[in-house]
Scaffold this motif. Structure first.
Motif, short mmCIF file in Angstrom:
data_model
loop_
_atom_site.label_atom_id
_atom_site.label_comp_id
_atom_site.label_asym_id
_atom_site.label_seq_id
_atom_site.Cartn_x
_atom_site.Cartn_y
_atom_site.Cartn_z
N GLY A 44 0.82 -1.20 0.00
CA GLY A 44 0.00 0.00 0.00
C GLY A 44 0.86 1.25 0.00
N ASP B 139 -0.63 6.70 2.88
CA ASP B 139 -2.02 7.01 3.24
C ASP B 139 -2.81 5.77 3.61
OD1 ASP B 139 -1.62 9.71 2.81
OD2 ASP B 139 -2.38 9.68 0.75
N ASP B 140 -2.44 4.64 3.04
CA ASP B 140 -3.17 3.40 3.31
C ASP B 140 -2.90 2.86 4.72
OD1 ASP B 140 -4.29 3.36 0.77
OD2 ASP B 140 -2.62 2.19 -0.07
N LYS C 98 -5.73 3.48 6.90
CA LYS C 98 -7.02 3.08 6.36
C LYS C 98 -7.21 1.56 6.32
CE LYS C 98 -7.07 7.09 3.24
NZ LYS C 98 -7.05 7.50 1.81
N THR C 99 -6.10 0.83 6.22
CA THR C 99 -6.21 -0.60 6.00
C THR C 99 -6.74 -1.34 7.23
OG1 THR C 99 -5.00 -2.58 5.34
CG2 THR C 99 -3.83 -1.03 6.72
#
Length: 260
Positions: A231, A234-235, A238-239
């Motif tokens: 990823g 930013d991920d 979020k993940t």
């Protein structure tokens, strides 16, 4: 689409009975900043040494700019230069900074000593350390030694452009440094990526949260010899991937087994 510059295809590596990498596929693209993360002992540094040609895979293939590598870097030169910055800087204590940074040129070029000294000074200026060529590693702080190792990795012979590193590999470049010194190194890594005539592609192995977030464009998560997640910075937040969540939270409970 970005050009693949390094490719690992089905690469496995064992040390004795310990399977460190298990059929790993990995591509590094020209111009990108890749972070390889994961718990300790999962093969991250091994990947860097395979890419650098310091180790050979037990299985699988490694391609450098489209050409398959056979053996180690000492057996046959790659089509591009690959530089490596080791975790402990790996400087020669008995040599001055100038002699450490210019070591390859002193050993493998026909450049005059004065010309090498000029190139060393230029590299030291690039890493923010002008005028320290006459010092010894023991006279430097940990952060300064790291930057000297950067200067050594980026120096090249102007008479032989093939010597210039197009890819840099950083193995835990901020390990053991305080937060301020770490920030200096993180900024330097990004600054070197933007400099004309210095390689703009790199892979970095690190455990440090700030280093991951400040130096990476793409992140891969390695565990038990396999790539488990990929990823962007930013991920990270979020993940829902349980291993990534556990790694960044520092929790003991989760799919990552705590050893000892």
């Amino acid at each position: 689409m970005a050009e693949p510059i390094i490719e690992l295809k089905g690469v496995s590596k064992s040390f004795g009975s310990n399977l460190v990498l298990d059929r790993v596929d990995l591509t590094i693209y020209k111009g990108e900043a890749l972070a390889i993360i994961g718990p300790s002992g999962t093969g991250k540094s091994t990947i860097l040494r395979l890419i650098a040609g310091l180790l050979a895979p037990d299985e699988g293939e490694i391609y450098v700019k489209g050409q398959m590598r056979e053996g180690l870097i000492e057996d046959k030169a790659d089509p591009i230069g690959i530089g490596m910055v080791f975790q402990q800087a790996a400087l020669f204590d008995s040599l001055t900074v100038e002699e450490n940074v210019g070591f390859f040129l002193y050993q493998h070029s026909r450049l005059s000593r004065q010309r090498i000294r000029e190139l060393v000074n230029r590299s030291l200026e690039m890493v923010g350390l002008p005028g320290i060529g006459d010092r010894y590693p023991a006279e430097l702080s940990g952060g300064m030694r790291k930057r000297v190792s950067f200067a050594r990795a980026i120096i090249s012979n102007p008479d032989n452009p093939k010597d210039r590193s197009e890819v840099l590999l950083y193995d835990e470049p901020t390990a053991g440094l305080d937060p301020i010194a770490s920030t200096v190194i993180e900024d330097l890594i990004r600054q070197l990526q933007c400099l004309t005539g210095v390689c703009n592609t790199y892979a970095i192995v690190t455990h440090q949260d700030s280093t991951i977030r400040r130096t990476a464009d793409r992140i891969i998560f390695l565990y038990q010899g396999k790539l488990q997640w990929e990823g962007t910075v930013d991920d990270i937040n979020k993940t829902d991937h349980p291993m990534v969540r556990q790694f960044f939270s520092g929790k003991v409970e989760g799919p990552i087994q705590v050893i000892g």
